[in-house]
Motif scaffolding. Structure first.
Motif, PDB file in Angstrom:
ATOM      1  N   LEU A  82     -19.824  15.429   2.715  1.00 29.72           N
ATOM      2  CA  LEU A  82     -18.667  15.343   1.839  1.00 29.72           C
ATOM      3  C   LEU A  82     -18.816  14.161   0.884  1.00 29.72           C
ATOM      4  O   LEU A  82     -19.097  13.040   1.310  1.00 29.72           O
ATOM      5  CB  LEU A  82     -17.391  15.187   2.673  1.00 29.72           C
ATOM      6  CG  LEU A  82     -16.073  15.180   1.893  1.00 29.72           C
ATOM      7  CD1 LEU A  82     -15.856  16.503   1.201  1.00 29.72           C
ATOM      8  CD2 LEU A  82     -14.904  14.872   2.826  1.00 29.72           C
ATOM      9  N   GLY A  83     -18.641  14.417  -0.388  1.00 23.90           N
ATOM     10  CA  GLY A  83     -18.785  13.379  -1.398  1.00 23.90           C
ATOM     11  C   GLY A  83     -20.207  13.150  -1.838  1.00 23.90           C
ATOM     12  O   GLY A  83     -20.449  12.382  -2.780  1.00 23.90           O
ATOM     13  N   LEU A  84     -21.166  13.798  -1.166  1.00 20.45           N
ATOM     14  CA  LEU A  84     -22.579  13.648  -1.509  1.00 20.45           C
ATOM     15  C   LEU A  84     -23.209  14.958  -1.951  1.00 20.45           C
ATOM     16  O   LEU A  84     -24.411  14.985  -2.267  1.00 20.45           O
ATOM     17  CB  LEU A  84     -23.357  13.090  -0.313  1.00 20.45           C
ATOM     18  CG  LEU A  84     -22.938  11.701   0.177  1.00 20.45           C
ATOM     19  CD1 LEU A  84     -23.708  11.346   1.435  1.00 20.45           C
ATOM     20  CD2 LEU A  84     -23.164  10.657  -0.915  1.00 20.45           C
ATOM     21  N   SER A  85     -22.454  16.041  -1.963  1.00 20.23           N
ATOM     22  CA  SER A  85     -23.021  17.349  -2.303  1.00 20.23           C
ATOM     23  C   SER A  85     -21.942  18.230  -2.922  1.00 20.23           C
ATOM     24  O   SER A  85     -20.739  17.941  -2.842  1.00 20.23           O
ATOM     25  CB  SER A  85     -23.601  18.031  -1.055  1.00 20.23           C
ATOM     26  OG  SER A  85     -22.556  18.293  -0.122  1.00 20.23           O
ATOM     27  N   LEU A  86     -22.391  19.319  -3.527  1.00 21.91           N
ATOM     28  CA  LEU A  86     -21.488  20.303  -4.123  1.00 21.91           C
ATOM     29  C   LEU A  86     -22.081  21.687  -3.922  1.00 21.91           C
ATOM     30  O   LEU A  86     -23.289  21.891  -4.137  1.00 21.91           O
ATOM     31  CB  LEU A  86     -21.288  20.032  -5.620  1.00 21.91           C
ATOM     32  CG  LEU A  86     -20.392  21.019  -6.356  1.00 21.91           C
ATOM     33  CD1 LEU A  86     -18.946  20.877  -5.888  1.00 21.91           C
ATOM     34  CD2 LEU A  86     -20.473  20.822  -7.862  1.00 21.91           C
ATOM     35  N   THR A  87     -21.247  22.627  -3.503  1.00 18.31           N
ATOM     36  CA  THR A  87     -21.663  24.014  -3.303  1.00 18.31           C
ATOM     37  C   THR A  87     -20.934  24.900  -4.310  1.00 18.31           C
ATOM     38  O   THR A  87     -19.698  24.961  -4.303  1.00 18.31           O
ATOM     39  CB  THR A  87     -21.355  24.472  -1.873  1.00 18.31           C
ATOM     40  OG1 THR A  87     -22.074  23.650  -0.946  1.00 18.31           O
ATOM     41  CG2 THR A  87     -21.766  25.929  -1.675  1.00 18.31           C
ATOM     42  N   ALA A  88     -21.672  25.573  -5.174  1.00 20.65           N
ATOM     43  CA  ALA A  88     -21.073  26.421  -6.213  1.00 20.65           C
ATOM     44  C   ALA A  88     -22.186  27.246  -6.851  1.00 20.65           C
ATOM     45  O   ALA A  88     -23.382  27.038  -6.575  1.00 20.65           O
ATOM     46  CB  ALA A  88     -20.344  25.584  -7.262  1.00 20.65           C
ATOM     47  N   VAL A  89     -21.800  28.196  -7.704  1.00 22.76           N
ATOM     48  CA  VAL A  89     -22.807  28.970  -8.439  1.00 22.76           C
ATOM     49  C   VAL A  89     -23.336  28.162  -9.627  1.00 22.76           C
ATOM     50  O   VAL A  89     -24.459  28.364 -10.082  1.00 22.76           O
ATOM     51  CB  VAL A  89     -22.226  30.320  -8.914  1.00 22.76           C
ATOM     52  CG1 VAL A  89     -21.948  31.226  -7.741  1.00 22.76           C
ATOM     53  CG2 VAL A  89     -20.962  30.120  -9.739  1.00 22.76           C
ATOM     54  N   ASP A  90     -22.509  27.261 -10.159  1.00 21.19           N
ATOM     55  CA  ASP A  90     -22.926  26.341 -11.224  1.00 21.19           C
ATOM     56  C   ASP A  90     -22.630  24.932 -10.733  1.00 21.19           C
ATOM     57  O   ASP A  90     -21.471  24.523 -10.662  1.00 21.19           O
ATOM     58  CB  ASP A  90     -22.163  26.614 -12.523  1.00 21.19           C
ATOM     59  CG  ASP A  90     -22.396  28.019 -13.041  1.00 21.19           C
ATOM     60  OD1 ASP A  90     -23.553  28.363 -13.304  1.00 21.19           O
ATOM     61  OD2 ASP A  90     -21.406  28.767 -13.166  1.00 21.19           O
ATOM     62  N   SER A  91     -23.657  24.210 -10.372  1.00 18.36           N
ATOM     63  CA  SER A  91     -23.458  22.890  -9.757  1.00 18.36           C
ATOM     64  C   SER A  91     -24.355  21.872 -10.436  1.00 18.36           C
ATOM     65  O   SER A  91     -25.407  22.204 -10.998  1.00 18.36           O
ATOM     66  CB  SER A  91     -23.750  22.946  -8.255  1.00 18.36           C
ATOM     67  OG  SER A  91     -25.044  23.470  -8.021  1.00 18.36           O
ATOM     68  N   PRO A 267     -22.597  23.146 -17.661  1.00 18.62           N
ATOM     69  CA  PRO A 267     -21.948  24.399 -18.058  1.00 18.62           C
ATOM     70  C   PRO A 267     -21.652  25.282 -16.850  1.00 18.62           C
ATOM     71  O   PRO A 267     -22.365  25.254 -15.843  1.00 18.62           O
ATOM     72  CB  PRO A 267     -22.976  25.055 -18.991  1.00 18.62           C
ATOM     73  CG  PRO A 267     -23.904  23.955 -19.398  1.00 18.62           C
ATOM     74  CD  PRO A 267     -23.937  22.998 -18.250  1.00 18.62           C
ATOM     75  N   ALA A 268     -20.598  26.066 -16.959  1.00 17.85           N
ATOM     76  CA  ALA A 268     -20.211  26.991 -15.891  1.00 17.85           C
ATOM     77  C   ALA A 268     -19.936  28.352 -16.501  1.00 17.85           C
ATOM     78  O   ALA A 268     -19.507  28.454 -17.654  1.00 17.85           O
ATOM     79  CB  ALA A 268     -18.989  26.469 -15.140  1.00 17.85           C
ATOM     80  N   HIS A 269     -20.177  29.399 -15.724  1.00 16.52           N
ATOM     81  CA  HIS A 269     -20.006  30.752 -16.250  1.00 16.52           C
ATOM     82  C   HIS A 269     -19.063  31.553 -15.358  1.00 16.52           C
ATOM     83  O   HIS A 269     -18.830  31.213 -14.186  1.00 16.52           O
ATOM     84  CB  HIS A 269     -21.358  31.468 -16.342  1.00 16.52           C
ATOM     85  CG  HIS A 269     -21.864  31.974 -15.022  1.00 16.52           C
ATOM     86  ND1 HIS A 269     -22.423  31.157 -14.061  1.00 16.52           N
ATOM     87  CD2 HIS A 269     -21.875  33.227 -14.482  1.00 16.52           C
ATOM     88  CE1 HIS A 269     -22.778  31.876 -13.011  1.00 16.52           C
ATOM     89  NE2 HIS A 269     -22.448  33.138 -13.217  1.00 16.52           N
ATOM     90  N   THR A 270     -18.539  32.622 -15.917  1.00 14.00           N
ATOM     91  CA  THR A 270     -17.701  33.560 -15.166  1.00 14.00           C
ATOM     92  C   THR A 270     -17.765  34.923 -15.828  1.00 14.00           C
ATOM     93  O   THR A 270     -17.960  35.024 -17.052  1.00 14.00           O
ATOM     94  CB  THR A 270     -16.235  33.079 -15.095  1.00 14.00           C
ATOM     95  OG1 THR A 270     -15.469  34.026 -14.341  1.00 14.00           O
ATOM     96  CG2 THR A 270     -15.622  32.964 -16.480  1.00 14.00           C
ATOM     97  N   TYR A 271     -17.609  35.955 -15.006  1.00 20.09           N
ATOM     98  CA  TYR A 271     -17.461  37.331 -15.495  1.00 20.09           C
ATOM     99  C   TYR A 271     -16.031  37.826 -15.287  1.00 20.09           C
ATOM    100  O   TYR A 271     -15.746  38.994 -15.582  1.00 20.09           O
ATOM    101  CB  TYR A 271     -18.431  38.268 -14.777  1.00 20.09           C
ATOM    102  CG  TYR A 271     -19.890  38.012 -15.078  1.00 20.09           C
ATOM    103  CD1 TYR A 271     -20.523  38.617 -16.161  1.00 20.09           C
ATOM    104  CD2 TYR A 271     -20.642  37.156 -14.279  1.00 20.09           C
ATOM    105  CE1 TYR A 271     -21.856  38.388 -16.430  1.00 20.09           C
ATOM    106  CE2 TYR A 271     -21.981  36.915 -14.540  1.00 20.09           C
ATOM    107  CZ  TYR A 271     -22.586  37.533 -15.610  1.00 20.09           C
ATOM    108  OH  TYR A 271     -23.912  37.298 -15.882  1.00 20.09           O
ATOM    109  N   ALA A 272     -15.153  36.974 -14.767  1.00 23.74           N
ATOM    110  CA  ALA A 272     -13.759  37.333 -14.448  1.00 23.74           C
ATOM    111  C   ALA A 272     -13.689  38.537 -13.517  1.00 23.74           C
ATOM    112  O   ALA A 272     -12.757  39.340 -13.583  1.00 23.74           O
ATOM    113  CB  ALA A 272     -12.959  37.598 -15.723  1.00 23.74           C
ATOM    114  N   CYS A 273     -14.684  38.673 -12.667  1.00 24.31           N
ATOM    115  CA  CYS A 273     -14.706  39.726 -11.649  1.00 24.31           C
ATOM    116  C   CYS A 273     -15.657  39.279 -10.552  1.00 24.31           C
ATOM    117  O   CYS A 273     -16.377  38.286 -10.694  1.00 24.31           O
ATOM    118  CB  CYS A 273     -15.134  41.079 -12.236  1.00 24.31           C
ATOM    119  SG  CYS A 273     -16.756  41.058 -13.034  1.00 24.31           S
ATOM    120  N   SER A 274     -15.673  40.010  -9.459  1.00 26.04           N
ATOM    121  CA  SER A 274     -16.478  39.627  -8.302  1.00 26.04           C
ATOM    122  C   SER A 274     -17.683  40.545  -8.149  1.00 26.04           C
ATOM    123  O   SER A 274     -17.568  41.769  -8.267  1.00 26.04           O
ATOM    124  CB  SER A 274     -15.618  39.686  -7.022  1.00 26.04           C
ATOM    125  OG  SER A 274     -16.426  39.471  -5.885  1.00 26.04           O
TER     126      SER A 274
END
Length: 565
Positions: A82-91, A267-274
């Motif tokens: 916690l505070g040392l990492s990030l989990t995401a599709v755009d990180s 930068p971060a991206h989205t398709y507004a769907c899953s």
């Protein structure tokens, strides 16, 4: 002899050592500043992202890593915390460098135990450049250069942490909230950018190509579209229109106007769907009910476009249907929690009732003003007002900040159109048939292939259904398919209008009302005794006689003489 016994053992140990070294190299990726590196993270594997030979003028480094829809973890340490990492599709992570530091190692891993493929890049900045996310007080990382995206059916919201002024290696970061003077981070400005990916393209290759074009500040300024500039005193968030199935990359570039320097957030991206949903995923975005509804609507619109005025009752039914279905869909959605398919079905049923009522009003009263000027004229006015506010005019601050100004402007444009119908009712009706009918064809195409033209009316529908939609930027991409559909819309409209004006030039303006014609015929038969139809039995008498003829047996009357051969 003993030498030959130990030789295979030594060879085996040597091969094992070489294998271990190669395995470590395989889990180690060398990044060069500004150059993208494709990385595949296997199950239960940690990949070292290594940057070497860092120049002395570089004060901090940003590593960003992007995947299409699977999460990846980026961390300062081998074991994420916690505070040392990030989990995401755009990180991404920012690393402030120490004095004499020439190399840096960060770590990439898969949090879900699945193989993750992505692309990453290292960006370097000097001590005069702003540090993205260095004044973070909301998210977990101490310095958070990431953009966080949340979306629903109506809107997409991006949030980010404020930046700070740059500083030298091993220097003390400037205070974030001590004062608001010109020598503090409050002088920084934030440019919000968006970049549209190719329409109807959900491929990973298209996404990675887009990131390579806009990952750094120079690429985003050249290829992206600047939407707005925020001051440091503004809230660090922005709301956009959700476009399900359309890939969009959002980025923030923080600028220091005093030093004329800048830096890019991740930068971060989205398709507004899953991509992971089994129902209504990005690959199967259109519902079957929607496709059926708009396919029928498109066929009816094509008929109205070329033959609407000639078959006046069919045109009135279609206009009444669209008017009532749209109105009741809004009412049902705002007042109930029914499923989408049920709402669409109820709206279609009530639309049929509305179309029948409109036809019956004209059949009974024969009033051209009531049906053409009001209903047909308002339909065309609604579409034209939607087109006007679909342009960049609709994103003016006065329309975004005040619902009253928006709806007053919308209603004024809508109500102006029927005024022309009072003077030219036939021409106005034919024009409505051409424009509205052709747009129905565009909506039918949109049910199968995405086109931004559907948002002409969809944006108005969203604003009616969502109370907070007024603050949303309604910008949509305009690409090849959109220009093709604009051409189809214009060509169909012009051809339909010209054909109907030419065909109806010698005909009466509007067909007479069947009920009024029946009344006139009945009065004529009553007053004109010499008219043979005066002695013609009435409809009830004819029906009664027919029933008697079918149910009663005719008896012979008198004598019958056989025919002589």
């Amino acid at each position: 002899m003993s030498r030959w016994i130990w030789f295979p053992l030594l060879l085996l140990l040597l091969l094992q050592l070489v294998y271990e070294v190669e395995a470590q190299v395989e889990n180690r990726v060398i990044f060069l500043p500004g150059r993208f590196q494709n990385v595949s993270i296997s199950q239960n594997e940690t990949v070292q992202a290594v940057v070497s030979t860092i120049p002395s003028e570089v004060a901090f480094i940003t590593l960003q890593f992007h995947t299409q829809h699977r999460n990846a973890t980026i961390s300062y340490t081998r074991m994420p915390g916690l505070g040392l990492s990030l989990t995401a599709v755009d990180s991404g992570l920012v690393s402030a460098l120490r004095r004499d530091q020439t190399s840096l190692t960060l770590f990439l891993s898969s949090p879900d135990g699945n193989t993750v493929a992505g692309t990453g890049v290292i960006l370097s900045y000097s001590s005069t450049d702003p540090v993205p996310g260095a004044c973070n007080m909301e998210f977990d990382l101490e310095i958070d250069p990431n953009i966080y995206i949340h979306y629903n059916l109506y809107e997409t919201t991006i949030r980010f942490a404020p930046a700070n002024l740059g500083y030298e290696r091993d220097g003390v970061p400037p205070a974030c909230s001590q004062s608001t003077g010109a020598d503090t981070r409050w002088r920084l400005q934030y440019d919000i950018y968006q970049y549209f990916l190719p329409e109807n393209d959900l491929s990973e290759r298209s996404l990675f190509t887009g990131f390579q074009a806009v990952a750094d500040k120079q690429g985003m300024m050249e290829n992206g579209k600047r939407v707005m500039t925020l001051e440091s005193t503004d809230v660090s968030s922005m709301v956009f229109n959700s476009i399900p199935g359309q890939g969009i990359i959002y980025s923030v570039i923080v600028r220091d106007p005093l030093l004329n320097t800048s830096a890019s957030y991740v930068p971060a991206h989205t398709y507004a769907c899953s991509f992971n949903s089994t129902l209504d995923s990005c690959q199967t975005l259109g519902k079957i009910s929607t496709k059926i509804f708009f396919t029928i609507t498109g066929l009816a619109g094509l008929f109205v476009c070329f033959f609407g005025h000639r078959f006046f009752k069919c045109e009135l039914f279609c206009m009444g249907f669209s008017f009532a279905a749209f109105l009741f869909f809004i009412l049902i959605t705002r007042t109930t929690e029914l499923d989408y398919d049920i709402r669409l079905t109820l709206s279609a049923v009530l639309g049929v009732v509305g179309g029948i009522i409109l036809v019956m009003i004209w059949w009974r009263f024969g009033s051209v003003v009531a049906v053409v000027v009001i209903v047909v004229g308002l339909t065309l006015g609604f579409l034209l007002a939607s087109v006007v506010l679909f342009t960049p005019l609709g994103d003016i601050d006065v329309f975004r900040k005040s619902d009253a100004v928006f709806w007053v402007t919308f209603c004024c444009v809508t109500l102006i159109v029927p005024l022309f119908f009072v003077r030219w009712p036939r021409e106005g009706n034919i024009t409505t048939c051409g424009i509205v009918g052709a747009y129905a064809v565009v909506l039918a195409v949109n049910a199968y292939i995405y086109t931004s033209l559907s948002y002409i009316t969809l944006n108005i529908l969203k604003r009616l259904l969502n109370n907070t939609f007024s603050a949303v930027f309604t910008d949509v991409p305009f690409q090849t398919i959109d220009y093709v559909m604009i051409t189809v819309w214009v060509v169909l409209s012009v051809c339909g209008i010209v054909l109907q004006l030419y065909r109806e030039r010698s005909r009466p303006f509007f067909p007479p009302s069947p009920y009024l014609m029946w009344q006139q015929e009945r009065e004529r038969r009553k007053t004109n005794v010499l008219d043979p139809s005066h002695h013609f039995p009435s409809l009830p008498s004819r029906l009664l006689a027919r029933v008697r003829q079918l149910t009663m047996r005719t008896e012979p009357v008198g004598e019958h003489t056989p025919l002589l051969l």
